[in-house]
Design an enzyme around this catalytic site. Structure first.
Site, mmCIF file in Angstrom:
data_model
loop_
_atom_site.group_PDB
_atom_site.id
_atom_site.type_symbol
_atom_site.label_atom_id
_atom_site.label_comp_id
_atom_site.label_asym_id
_atom_site.label_seq_id
_atom_site.Cartn_x
_atom_site.Cartn_y
_atom_site.Cartn_z
ATOM 1 N N ARG A 141 0.875 -1.184 0.000
ATOM 2 C CA ARG A 141 0.000 0.000 0.000
ATOM 3 C C ARG A 141 0.899 1.217 0.000
ATOM 4 O O ARG A 141 1.787 1.341 0.841
ATOM 5 C CB ARG A 141 -0.891 -0.039 1.245
ATOM 6 C CG ARG A 141 -1.785 1.176 1.426
ATOM 7 C CD ARG A 141 -2.870 1.210 0.352
ATOM 8 N NE ARG A 141 -3.968 2.084 0.683
ATOM 9 C CZ ARG A 141 -3.923 3.408 0.614
ATOM 10 N NH1 ARG A 141 -2.824 4.017 0.258
ATOM 11 N NH2 ARG A 141 -4.992 4.118 0.915
ATOM 12 N N GLU A 190 -11.714 4.649 -5.750
ATOM 13 C CA GLU A 190 -12.019 3.219 -5.866
ATOM 14 C C GLU A 190 -12.478 2.923 -7.289
ATOM 15 O O GLU A 190 -12.920 3.824 -8.009
ATOM 16 C CB GLU A 190 -13.113 2.841 -4.857
ATOM 17 C CG GLU A 190 -12.696 3.015 -3.412
ATOM 18 C CD GLU A 190 -11.532 2.127 -3.012
ATOM 19 O OE1 GLU A 190 -11.506 0.942 -3.422
ATOM 20 O OE2 GLU A 190 -10.644 2.605 -2.288
ATOM 21 N N ARG A 238 -0.702 -5.537 4.767
ATOM 22 C CA ARG A 238 0.009 -5.045 3.587
ATOM 23 C C ARG A 238 1.252 -4.274 4.013
ATOM 24 O O ARG A 238 1.246 -3.587 5.040
ATOM 25 C CB ARG A 238 -0.882 -4.112 2.763
ATOM 26 C CG ARG A 238 -2.118 -4.769 2.215
ATOM 27 C CD ARG A 238 -3.017 -3.774 1.523
ATOM 28 N NE ARG A 238 -3.479 -2.760 2.473
ATOM 29 C CZ ARG A 238 -4.403 -1.851 2.201
ATOM 30 N NH1 ARG A 238 -4.966 -1.811 1.014
ATOM 31 N NH2 ARG A 238 -4.776 -0.965 3.103
#
Length: 184
Positions: free
Chosen positions: A62, A70, A109
């Site tokens: 990330r 999105e 992540r």
């Protein structure tokens, strides 16, 4: 040869060996450090999440300090993803990874800054070109001023998501209204 000459030659040989070993060791450790920070991107998931092999393990990464639209926020979700792909393709998929204080988020992540081979920070480029919003979480704020400046440039120039047909809702708010069952 006298004992004195043998001693003198031994000191010279040992000194040269130490010098050579130190130079070679330094060269290889710098080379190894650069190799440890270099990764090849395997997949771009969206504008702020990628996958790569890091330390011989396939990892999701990330990008620190940014939030991109999105995929449901058409057309900006896909535009952000494509722009990120283009930045990475320009580096032949090989980029440098840099960590901040916290190395992972709550989803496991890796959190990182990504640098192209020509020295541009991908996180900053996403902001500067209007494909992301500033999204910081202390303590990962190493480049917050640089990132804020990049966003300000995009807003002032009204480019990308800041333009006439930009996004209508922040990605964070969009995610709250459209929750996913499987988290990022």
């Amino acid at each position: 040869m006298t004992k004195r000459q043998i001693k003198f030659i031994s000191i010279i040989v040992l000194s040269l060996a130490t010098l050579i070993y130190g130079t070679i060791g330094s060269f290889f450790s710098e080379d190894r450090q650069a190799a440890d920070n270099s990764i090849i991107i395997k997949k771009v998931h969206d504008g702020d999440t990628i996958s790569a092999v890091v330390n011989n393990k396939y990892e999701k990464i990330r990008l620190i300090g940014i939030d991109t639209p999105e995929m449901g926020q058409r057309p900006w979700g896909s535009k952000a993803g494509k722009y990120l792909e283009n930045l990475i393709d320009a580096s032949s998929g090989r980029v440098l990874i840099e960590y901040d204080v916290e190395k992972r988020d709550k989803y496991g992540r890796i959190l990182a800054y990504i640098w192209t081979k020509d020295g541009r920070m991908v996180n900053e480029e996403m902001l500067r070109n209007g494909f992301a919003l500033l999204f910081t979480f202390p303590p990962n704020v190493k480049y917050v001023n640089k990132l804020m400046s990049a966003q300000k440039d995009a807003r002032d120039k009204k480019i990308g998501i800041w333009g006439k047909n930009g996004i209508k809702q922040r990605p964070y708010d969009y995610r709250r209204e459209h929750p996913r069952h499987n988290q990022r």
